[in-house]
Design an enzyme around this catalytic site. Structure first.
Site, PDB file in Angstrom:
ATOM      1  N   ASP A 111      56.981  40.246  11.417  1.00 41.71           N
ATOM      2  CA  ASP A 111      56.437  41.028  10.049  1.00 41.71           C
ATOM      3  C   ASP A 111      57.909  40.839   9.195  1.00 41.71           C
ATOM      4  OD1 ASP A 111      54.415  40.696  11.386  1.00 41.71           O
ATOM      5  OD2 ASP A 111      53.997  43.213  11.074  1.00 41.71           O
ATOM      6  N   GLU A 155      55.617  45.757  22.045  1.00 38.19           N
ATOM      7  CA  GLU A 155      56.807  46.182  22.175  1.00 38.19           C
ATOM      8  C   GLU A 155      56.560  47.651  23.199  1.00 38.19           C
ATOM      9  OE1 GLU A 155      55.473  45.753  19.455  1.00 38.19           O
ATOM     10  OE2 GLU A 155      57.108  44.174  18.965  1.00 38.19           O
ATOM     11  N   ASP A 209      50.626  39.709  21.208  1.00 39.37           N
ATOM     12  CA  ASP A 209      51.720  40.275  20.033  1.00 39.37           C
ATOM     13  C   ASP A 209      51.911  42.211  20.056  1.00 39.37           C
ATOM     14  OD1 ASP A 209      52.664  41.208  17.275  1.00 39.37           O
ATOM     15  OD2 ASP A 209      50.528  41.028  16.303  1.00 39.37           O
TER      16      ASP A 209
END
Ligand code: GLC
Length: 773
Positions: free
Chosen positions: A467, A352, A349
């Site tokens: 999300d 990016e 997670d």
């Protein structure tokens, strides 16, 4: 061809791929791709190109397939336009919170943390700079193999053009063709990497929450599933299992004995997936930080003096330089402890990478502000001190470019600007995670779930859409969002079922579970501070409806598992927009609220509150409604949409394999009975696949693959089982066959031997021992 100071070279790669290289240097430099391995393809010469009227025409078999014009270099970007005819549909660009067709959109390729998506949200967590131009005759695809920032302007600046702005002095573009749009998609997937074959448990139902905070909580969630008989295969541990959010550590107060916890979970048939973030806390004595320092493992400030720092969950962090193979190897070793105690899957997670505040930007900003109060203007324009949580309009105003000013060092010791390779950061991390599995679980398949990604990540990881919100709009849009990811190669994809942010309501949760049952990745996940959304959260009657939806997923596992094999072996998506299966049916090009699961099953989920019925478009052929046994279509029909209904249709002359066994865990329970359901007016062919579900044996041919042919002629059904590979013996003992037909049927032959059957309404039912085949 050159225009200004741009040089263009072309090269056919194979029958499917034609490469265009654009460079501002006189000398043509070959840039290495992070994704494409051209060596595997054979050269063929059906391609050619020519320049006419300042257009670069790309020709396949003497016909112009597409053309590029206005190729130049401006403001640090390579700019070019791809001409598209006005009747074509444009799809692709990966994970967008949009309806499928991309005309009249300006889209960005730049991975960011897009917390709480809204229709304005772009770019997103993942970037796939690939689009398809589809009309019924000559579909083609364009892949810009560039890991930096790219803007695609479709029709906005100029009609009937995809204008590209590639922030670089060089670009590699592939023109891709296939004989139809399905072959084109498959060709793109093959170009960027075949999807990995997951362990079987990974296609079951997964339960997650930010966070299950203690060992007791995990245990009680697991026990509840088994107590009320709801199937579930995996439980996730979000960041609270760690000590102060430091990756590769455990909070020993909340999880005093993780080994024992995992052992108990395994005994109950659950696999366990732990989250790993990329930010490493800057803390003296923290072993990951210290080990990283020793090998100089972190990305640096552009001046090369200090490590680049930013805040994430644990506070101030540094970030691994995954560009270097030595760092990837080190990252892999960090997983040893997790695997030793039995962790089964890794959830990557914030990769990016997502950074709340970047130290260098805050410093520069503060300096500016002190020196010149007018620089407050920059706040209004969205001074990019963060990659996370910037509001979508601000990100849009920046053309989606939220830079991270840091440098990497590659294997040759050369400095590389992070912004030049930003989009492959999560892909390189995923490679390191695969390495971890290969090192410590050598003969086992891996399961990695990644939030961020780039074209090609399908070879390493499953993805989810980050999300989202517990809202009907997000449920609805998840369908085109996942269909788009699928046709862009990221075939093992899902959205947080029930929605991540905000509070889910019972009806929404039921409907989302019904849709999620057909996502390739079926995971329920929700945020801290929101109402609980485990299947039983709202009590009856909702628990029963949800239980039914999850059980339905497990009934379809034999079919889905074969689709996963097909994704791996033939580079085909698992869920598909209707037009992929019915390219001659133009009406199907605009359907956003239905999906094909494989080639045979059409799912038309309910995504509107209070529904009692919904319109369904059934393309081109006749269909069997699996809920009431009626024969329908083609065309628009009304489907009943009571709270328990999930409209499902089986395509004419096709078959699916399901199971009616009660399965609660795919890693523990054994499927003994399978049911083939076929709708045959003439002839159906179906592949059946199985393997041990967990080892890499399938790569060496240890699997079972058979083709079942069902032919209907003059009242006679002829079944032929053609076993193509049987180096694995499936656990099935009995095979039930349900044959639906609009023709009258009187006799059944199995491999030329007549067998008995029952007639129930319009269908024939029969059953035989699997060893008979
Ligand atoms: C990010 C992820 C979310 C996770 C949370 C805490 O927001 O997208 O899934 O629960 O971080 O780790």
């Amino acid at each position: 061809m050159s225009e200004g100071n741009v040089k263009v070279n072309v090269k056919p790669i194979s029958d499917n791929y034609f490469k265009i290289l654009i460079n501002i240097d006189k000398k043509m430099v070959q840039y290495r791709s992070f994704v494409v391995d051209e060596e595997q393809f054979k050269n063929k010469s059906n391609w050619s190109s020519k320049i006419e009227d300042n257009r670069l025409k790309i020709i396949y078999n003497d016909e112009e397939l597409t053309a590029f014009s206005d190729i130049h270099f401006k403001d640090g970007k390579i700019v070019l336009s791809n001409e598209i005819d006005k009747r074509s549909y444009i799809y692709g660009f990966g994970e967008k919170v949009l309806w499928l067709n991309r005309r009249f959109k300006r889209l960005y390729s730049w991975n960011i943390d897009q917390f709480i998506q809204v229709p304005l949200a772009d770019p997103m967590y993942k970037s796939v700079p690939f689009y398809l131009v589809v009309n019924s005759k000559k579909p083609f695809g364009i892949y810009v193999d560039h890991p930096g920032h790219v803007v695609f302007d479709v029709d906005v600046e100029e009609r009937n053009k995809v204008k590209m702005y590639i922030r670089s002095s060089h670009a590699t573009i592939y023109v891709i063709r296939g004989k139809d749009v399905k072959q084109l998609v498959s060709a793109f997937i093959r170009l960027t990497g075949k999807p990995f074959m997951p362990p079987k448990w990974a296609i079951g139902y997964h339960q997650s929450r930010y966070s299950y905070e203690t060992y007791e909580e995990v245990n009680s969630v697991a026990s509840k599933f088994r107590e009320i008989g709801i199937p579930c295969d995996a439980i996730y541990l979000d960041i609270d299992y760690m000590d102060g959010y430091k990756v590769f550590t455990w909070d020993k107060d909340r999880f005093p004995d993780p080994d024992m916890m995992i052992k108990n979970l395994h005994d109950k048939g659950f696999k366990i997936v732990t989250i790993i973030d990329v930010g490493i806390k800057v803390e003296k004595g923290y072993f990951v930080f210290e080990e990283g320092l020793k090998i100089d493992a972190f990305i640096k400030e552009p001046e090369d003096k200090e490590y680049f720092k930013g805040t994430v969950w644990p506070g101030v962090c540094v970030f691994p330089d995954f560009l270097r193979s030595k760092v990837r190897e080190w990252w892999a070793t960090l997983h040893k402890g997790l695997f030793e105690i039995g962790v089964d899957g890794i959830w990557n997670d914030m990769n990016e990478p997502a950074i709340f505040l970047m130290a260098n930007k805050v410093r520069d900003f503060a300096k500016h502000l002190c020196e010149n109060i007018e620089s407050l203007e920059k706040v209004k324009r969205g001074f990019t001190i963060t990659t996370a949580g910037l509001s979508p309009p601000i990100v849009k105003s920046l053309d989606g470019f939220v830079p991270i000013d840091a440098i990497h060092v590659d294997d040759r010791g050369e400095k590389v600007l992070h912004n030049d390779i930003h989009n492959v950061y999560p892909l390189l991390q995923a490679k390191a995670s695969v390495k971890a599995f290969r090192n410590y679980k050598p003969n086992k398949r891996w399961f990695i779930l990644s939030r961020s990604g780039f074209a090609g990540i399908q070879s390493y990881a499953a993805v989810w859409t980050g999300d989202n919100v517990s809202d009907w709009l997000h449920l609805k849009i998840s369908i085109p969002q996942l269909l788009s990811l699928s046709i862009c190669g990221l075939v093992f994809c899902g959205a947080d079922v029930g929605g991540f942010a905000d509070n889910v309501e019972p009806e929404l949760l039921v409907r989302w579970m019904q849709v999620g049952a057909f996502y390739p990745l079926f995971r329920n996940h929700s945020s801290k501070g929101t109402v609980r959304q485990e299947p039983w959260a709202f009590g009856e009657p909702y628990t029963s409806y949800i239980k039914e939806a999850i059980k339905l997923r497990y009934r379809f596992v034999p079919y889905l598992y074969r689709l996963f094999y097909q994704a791996y072996a033939y580079c085909l998506p698992i869920i598909r927009p209707l037009f992929l299966e019915f390219p001659d049916d133009e009406e199907s090009y605009s359907i956003n609220d239905e999906m094909m699961v494989g080639e045979s099953l059409l799912v038309a989920p309910i995504t509107t509150p209070g529904s009692k019925a919904r319109a369904v478009y059934l393309p081109k052929v006749r269909w069997l409604c699996l809920n009431d046994g009626s024969f329908l279509g083609p065309g628009w029909v009304m489907a009943s949409a009571g709270i328990k209904d999930i409209p499902l249709y089986l395509r004419e002359d096709s078959a699916i394999v399901t199971t009616e066994d009660e399965v609660c865990s795919l890693s523990k329970d054994v499927i003994k009975n399978i049911t083939v359901q076929a709708f045959v007016n003439k002839e159906a062919k179906m592949l059946i696949y199985d393997d041990d579900g967990e080892t890499m044996g399938f790569e060496k041919g240890e699997y079972y693959l058979a083709e079942l042919r069902i032919e209907v002629k003059d009242g006679i059904v002829n079944l032929k089982f053609d076993v193509k590979n049987e180096f694995y013996k499936p656990s099935w003992e009995k095979i039930k066959l349900k044959i639906f037909s609009e023709r009258s049927l009187d006799k059944i032959y199995l491999n030329s031997r007549e067998i008995s059957f029952r007639k129930v309404g319009s269908k024939l039912e029969t059953e035989f021992e699997a060893y008979n085949l």
